[in-house]
Design a protein around this motif. Structure first.
Motif, PDB file in Angstrom:
ATOM      1  N   VAL A   1       4.921   5.091   7.766  1.00  0.00           N
ATOM      2  CA  VAL A   1       3.654   5.136   8.498  1.00  0.00           C
ATOM      3  C   VAL A   1       2.489   4.742   7.587  1.00  0.00           C
ATOM      4  O   VAL A   1       1.606   3.980   7.971  1.00  0.00           O
ATOM      5  CB  VAL A   1       3.423   6.544   9.089  1.00  0.00           C
ATOM      6  CG1 VAL A   1       1.998   6.684   9.591  1.00  0.00           C
ATOM      7  CG2 VAL A   1       4.388   6.779  10.223  1.00  0.00           C
ATOM      8  N   VAL A   2       2.508   5.254   6.357  1.00  0.00           N
ATOM      9  CA  VAL A   2       1.438   4.911   5.416  1.00  0.00           C
ATOM     10  C   VAL A   2       1.469   3.411   5.115  1.00  0.00           C
ATOM     11  O   VAL A   2       0.430   2.742   5.088  1.00  0.00           O
ATOM     12  CB  VAL A   2       1.566   5.739   4.117  1.00  0.00           C
ATOM     13  CG1 VAL A   2       0.545   5.286   3.080  1.00  0.00           C
ATOM     14  CG2 VAL A   2       1.383   7.217   4.419  1.00  0.00           C
TER      15      VAL A   2
ATOM     16  N   ALA B   1       0.143   1.347   8.085  1.00  0.00           N
ATOM     17  CA  ALA B   1      -1.320   1.327   8.146  1.00  0.00           C
ATOM     18  C   ALA B   1      -1.877   0.316   7.156  1.00  0.00           C
ATOM     19  O   ALA B   1      -2.821  -0.421   7.452  1.00  0.00           O
ATOM     20  CB  ALA B   1      -1.871   2.722   7.862  1.00  0.00           C
ATOM     21  N   ALA B   2      -1.244   0.261   5.957  1.00  0.00           N
ATOM     22  CA  ALA B   2      -1.714  -0.679   4.940  1.00  0.00           C
ATOM     23  C   ALA B   2      -1.444  -2.122   5.365  1.00  0.00           C
ATOM     24  O   ALA B   2      -2.276  -3.008   5.160  1.00  0.00           O
ATOM     25  CB  ALA B   2      -1.040  -0.381   3.600  1.00  0.00           C
TER      26      ALA B   2
ATOM     27  N   SER C   1       1.293  13.970 -11.829  1.00  0.00           N
ATOM     28  CA  SER C   1       0.497  13.369 -10.746  1.00  0.00           C
ATOM     29  C   SER C   1      -0.728  12.686 -11.303  1.00  0.00           C
ATOM     30  O   SER C   1      -1.124  11.630 -10.804  1.00  0.00           O
ATOM     31  CB  SER C   1       0.064  14.380  -9.674  1.00  0.00           C
ATOM     32  OG  SER C   1       0.762  15.543  -9.735  1.00  0.00           O
ATOM     33  N   THR C   2      -1.344  13.276 -12.327  1.00  0.00           N
ATOM     34  CA  THR C   2      -2.513  12.627 -12.918  1.00  0.00           C
ATOM     35  C   THR C   2      -2.131  11.283 -13.519  1.00  0.00           C
ATOM     36  O   THR C   2      -2.804  10.269 -13.273  1.00  0.00           O
ATOM     37  CB  THR C   2      -3.133  13.533 -14.004  1.00  0.00           C
ATOM     38  OG1 THR C   2      -3.265  14.843 -13.459  1.00  0.00           O
ATOM     39  CG2 THR C   2      -4.481  13.024 -14.437  1.00  0.00           C
TER      40      THR C   2
ATOM     41  N   ILE D   1       5.048  15.378  -5.582  1.00  0.00           N
ATOM     42  CA  ILE D   1       4.786  16.796  -5.322  1.00  0.00           C
ATOM     43  C   ILE D   1       5.882  17.381  -4.429  1.00  0.00           C
ATOM     44  O   ILE D   1       6.393  18.468  -4.684  1.00  0.00           O
ATOM     45  CB  ILE D   1       3.386  16.958  -4.682  1.00  0.00           C
ATOM     46  CG1 ILE D   1       2.319  16.470  -5.660  1.00  0.00           C
ATOM     47  CG2 ILE D   1       3.133  18.404  -4.299  1.00  0.00           C
ATOM     48  CD1 ILE D   1       0.946  16.314  -5.054  1.00  0.00           C
TER      49      ILE D   1
ATOM     50  N   ARG E   1      -3.553   3.502  -9.828  1.00  0.00           N
ATOM     51  CA  ARG E   1      -4.918   3.099  -9.469  1.00  0.00           C
ATOM     52  C   ARG E   1      -5.329   1.855 -10.232  1.00  0.00           C
ATOM     53  O   ARG E   1      -5.991   0.983  -9.710  1.00  0.00           O
ATOM     54  CB  ARG E   1      -5.904   4.229  -9.810  1.00  0.00           C
ATOM     55  CG  ARG E   1      -6.085   5.225  -8.712  1.00  0.00           C
ATOM     56  CD  ARG E   1      -7.078   4.744  -7.671  1.00  0.00           C
ATOM     57  NE  ARG E   1      -6.909   5.441  -6.409  1.00  0.00           N
ATOM     58  CZ  ARG E   1      -7.435   6.616  -6.136  1.00  0.00           C
ATOM     59  NH1 ARG E   1      -8.171   7.223  -7.035  1.00  0.00           N
ATOM     60  NH2 ARG E   1      -7.236   7.186  -4.976  1.00  0.00           N
TER      61      ARG E   1
ATOM     62  N   ILE F   1      -0.442   6.559  -2.840  1.00  0.00           N
ATOM     63  CA  ILE F   1      -0.391   7.759  -2.009  1.00  0.00           C
ATOM     64  C   ILE F   1       1.034   8.263  -1.855  1.00  0.00           C
ATOM     65  O   ILE F   1       1.332   9.442  -2.090  1.00  0.00           O
ATOM     66  CB  ILE F   1      -0.958   7.444  -0.594  1.00  0.00           C
ATOM     67  CG1 ILE F   1      -2.429   7.097  -0.676  1.00  0.00           C
ATOM     68  CG2 ILE F   1      -0.732   8.606   0.353  1.00  0.00           C
ATOM     69  CD1 ILE F   1      -3.286   8.208  -1.161  1.00  0.00           C
TER      70      ILE F   1
ATOM     71  N   PHE G   1       7.410   9.091   7.021  1.00  0.00           N
ATOM     72  CA  PHE G   1       6.029   9.275   6.563  1.00  0.00           C
ATOM     73  C   PHE G   1       5.592   8.093   5.700  1.00  0.00           C
ATOM     74  O   PHE G   1       4.519   7.523   5.899  1.00  0.00           O
ATOM     75  CB  PHE G   1       5.899  10.580   5.786  1.00  0.00           C
ATOM     76  CG  PHE G   1       4.543  10.753   5.185  1.00  0.00           C
ATOM     77  CD1 PHE G   1       3.494  11.202   5.954  1.00  0.00           C
ATOM     78  CD2 PHE G   1       4.298  10.412   3.867  1.00  0.00           C
ATOM     79  CE1 PHE G   1       2.220  11.325   5.431  1.00  0.00           C
ATOM     80  CE2 PHE G   1       3.036  10.536   3.323  1.00  0.00           C
ATOM     81  CZ  PHE G   1       1.996  10.999   4.102  1.00  0.00           C
TER      82      PHE G   1
ATOM     83  N   PRO H   1      -2.581   0.598  -2.660  1.00  0.00           N
ATOM     84  CA  PRO H   1      -3.076   1.962  -2.437  1.00  0.00           C
ATOM     85  C   PRO H   1      -2.055   2.836  -1.707  1.00  0.00           C
ATOM     86  O   PRO H   1      -1.929   4.034  -1.993  1.00  0.00           O
ATOM     87  CB  PRO H   1      -4.317   1.749  -1.557  1.00  0.00           C
ATOM     88  CG  PRO H   1      -4.718   0.335  -1.770  1.00  0.00           C
ATOM     89  CD  PRO H   1      -3.459  -0.408  -2.056  1.00  0.00           C
TER      90      PRO H   1
END
Lengths: 274, 276
Positions: free
Chosen positions: A155-156, A159-160, A260-261, A204, A268, A197, A152, A193
């Motif tokens: 794959v992310v 894409a980037a 997570s926050t 989580i 970010r 993600i 996974f 980015p």
């Protein structure tokens, strides 16, 4: 409405149950204030579960993330061979956690495939009880999670990487920016980015990890892999202590939401600076 | 980018070796589906050349836990999708088209649901379902899934809606269509790629989920394919060969779905992801 009834309301109820001694087996429920939370502070099983969760999650955030980026860099060519290899890495994601658990159990047990292969290969000295000692068991669970989620992450990252213009890389090459410098100065900032993600999703995933620890080790040996998710399940549904389990659920939620926050805000900021 | 040919060759060889190591557990799971139990124990990694058998799969298909589990999983997956897809699409339409404080707050509220571990809300969910007399029923599991995966649907749909022109809404409104009608007649059909992604990914998650059916359906009342495998292998300790047969049958639907709809899997799972 449905969302409110079955996601938000339960969250509020979890908060309120955590202040009671609610137990499915006793008809009386009384308000106990922060009694459950105080109890957790001296609850060695719970404290062990927090520690186990922290260790596993930390490893699960780092390993599939790093390996996933490596795999993405390795498999980014557009040839047919690489397309097939990419598909292989993605297959474990679609398998059920239960299935993955049993496949790995067949490999990890004392008479399992890993030990028998090591024996046949003349590496008998490396044979071990992969689930027998606390460190091995935690390592095995983390390995299984890494195996399932690394595709996974890849794959992310793919894409980037695809979004990075070729001209940019060519320009860098002309300027003599190759190898590690190219990775450090161009690729790494531009996949920021994707890092965000993957990190948040793995965070989580790490906290809610349940299938593997339930099936492969059932929390053992001696609570070494009994994470918070499994502990909430046992306290809530085996001992039926809803109040106490809810207090643990609230603690879990506070940690997940908080981390997570923080992760999103920190990562970010890195994205913006680039 | 061009690199010398020999680097390209080494690179391919290296990639193949790494992939082969990674694929070993998959290979193991696949070859042993077609071998008798004693051969699995003796030579787990051998190809089933001379002792090829389909007895494991046939035996697994005979187990009532598997038959019942496959049927239940299908009902629950389809039921959850039928409920969750239209609801999340409409919710996404609302939060992304109405620029009000309420809509923004609602969006935040949904995003927040994305990171909620299921264990946190499971206990109160069982209490609520018990009050509604839906505990230990298909409906209970379906409602739970539809609610739990709603934020994911909202997230993907609202991401897609940003690329759908608002002029379409306005044109519809000028023609006197109600906003519900605009949504169903104009917007929803346009969102087909997003809908496909949401369906494929949510189907995968509901099919594979273990914890919710274990608790809400309860092993004594019914099994899905995942809880069925758990009971068949964990509790009833079936034949070692059949174990692989059971896992094969459970994975076949998702693998087939994946091979045919790989595109939607990737875009769904990375949907909002690649946009940052």
């Amino acid at each position: 409405m449905l969302y409110v009834a079955l996601v938000f309301l339960p969250l509020v109820l979890a908060l309120s149950y955590s202040l009671t001694n609610k137990n499915l087996l006793s008809p009386q429920t009384a308000y106990v204030g922060f009694g459950n939370y105080r109890e957790l502070l001296s609850d060695t099983v719970f404290k062990q579960a927090v520690k186990v969760t922290a260790i596993m999650t930390a490893l699960i955030v780092v390993l599939p993330n790093a390996l996933g980026l490596g795999i993405a860099l390795m498999l980014r060519s557009e040839t047919r061979l690489f397309a097939v290899l990419r598909t292989i890495f993605f297959v474990p994601i679609v398998l059920a956690g239960v299935v993955v658990s049993f496949i790995w159990q067949a490999m990890l047990t004392d008479s399992g495939v890993i030990n028998s292969v090591l024996g046949t290969a003349g590496l008998g000295a490396l044979q071990q009880g992969w689930l027998d000692t606390p460190n091995h068991a935690i390592g095995s669970i983390v390995a299984v999670a890494t195996w399932q989620y690394v595709g996974f992450c890849a794959v992310v990252y793919l894409a980037a990487l695809k979004a990075i213009p070729d001209e940019l890389l060519e320009a860098a090459q002309v300027d003599g920016c190759v190898g590690f410098a190219r990775f450090r100065r161009i690729i790494w900032p531009l996949v920021a980015p994707a890092v965000t993600i993957n990190t948040v999703l793995l965070l989580i995933t790490g906290f809610k990890l349940f299938d593997y620890v339930k099936i492969i080790t059932n929390g053992g040996p001696g609570g070494a892999t009994n994470n918070m998710a499994l502990n909430i399940y046992s306290v809530g549904f085996t001992q039926n202590a809803f109040g106490l389990a809810s207090a643990q659920a609230v603690v879990l939620f506070a940690i997940v939401a908080g981390l997570s926050t923080v992760a999103v805000l920190l990562l970010r900021r890195r994205e913006v600076e680039v | 980018m061009t690199s010398p040919l020999w680097i390209g060759r080494y690179r391919s060889a290296f990639a193949v070796v790494v992939s082969a190591i990674f694929a070993a557990p998959l290979y193991l799971a696949l070859v042993n589906v077609f071998k008798p139990a004693d051969a699995i124990r003796a030579h787990p990694l051998a190809l089933p050349l001379h002792d090829f058998t389909t007895a494991n799969v046939a035996g697994a298909a005979q187990l009532s836990l598997v038959q019942h589990g496959l049927k239940t999983s299908l009902i629950i997956t389809v039921g959850s999708l039928l409920l969750m897809v239209p609801l999340s699409a409409m919710a996404a339409y609302y939060v992304s088209r109405w620029d009000s404080k309420v809509a923004r707050l609602l969006m935040l509220f949904f995003l927040f649901g994305l990171m909620l571990p299921p264990q946190v809300v499971l206990i109160p969910t069982t209490v609520i379902l018990r009050h509604l007399h839906l505990m230990f029923t298909y409906w209970g599991v379906i409602l739970n899934f539809a609610a739990y995966y709603l934020p994911f649907g909202v997230f993907v749909f609202s991401g897609f809606l940003r690329s759908v022109s608002r002029e379409l809404d306005e044109a519809g409104a000028i023609d006197g269509a109600s906003s519900l009608k605009i949504f169903w007649r104009i917007i929803f059909p346009l969102m087909r790629p997003a809908t496909a992604s949401v369906i494929v990914v949510t189907a995968l998650w509901t099919w594979n989920d273990f914890l919710s059916p274990l608790i809400i359906l309860g092993a004594a009342h019914g099994v899905t394919i995942t809880t069925g495998i758990y009971l068949a292998i964990g509790t009833y300790s079936i034949d070692y060969g059949q174990e692989f047969g059971v896992m094969f049958l459970a994975s076949l639907p998702v693998l087939a779905l994946f091979l045919f709809l790989q595109r939607y899997f990737v875009s769904g799972l990375t949907g909002g992801a690649t946009k940052g």
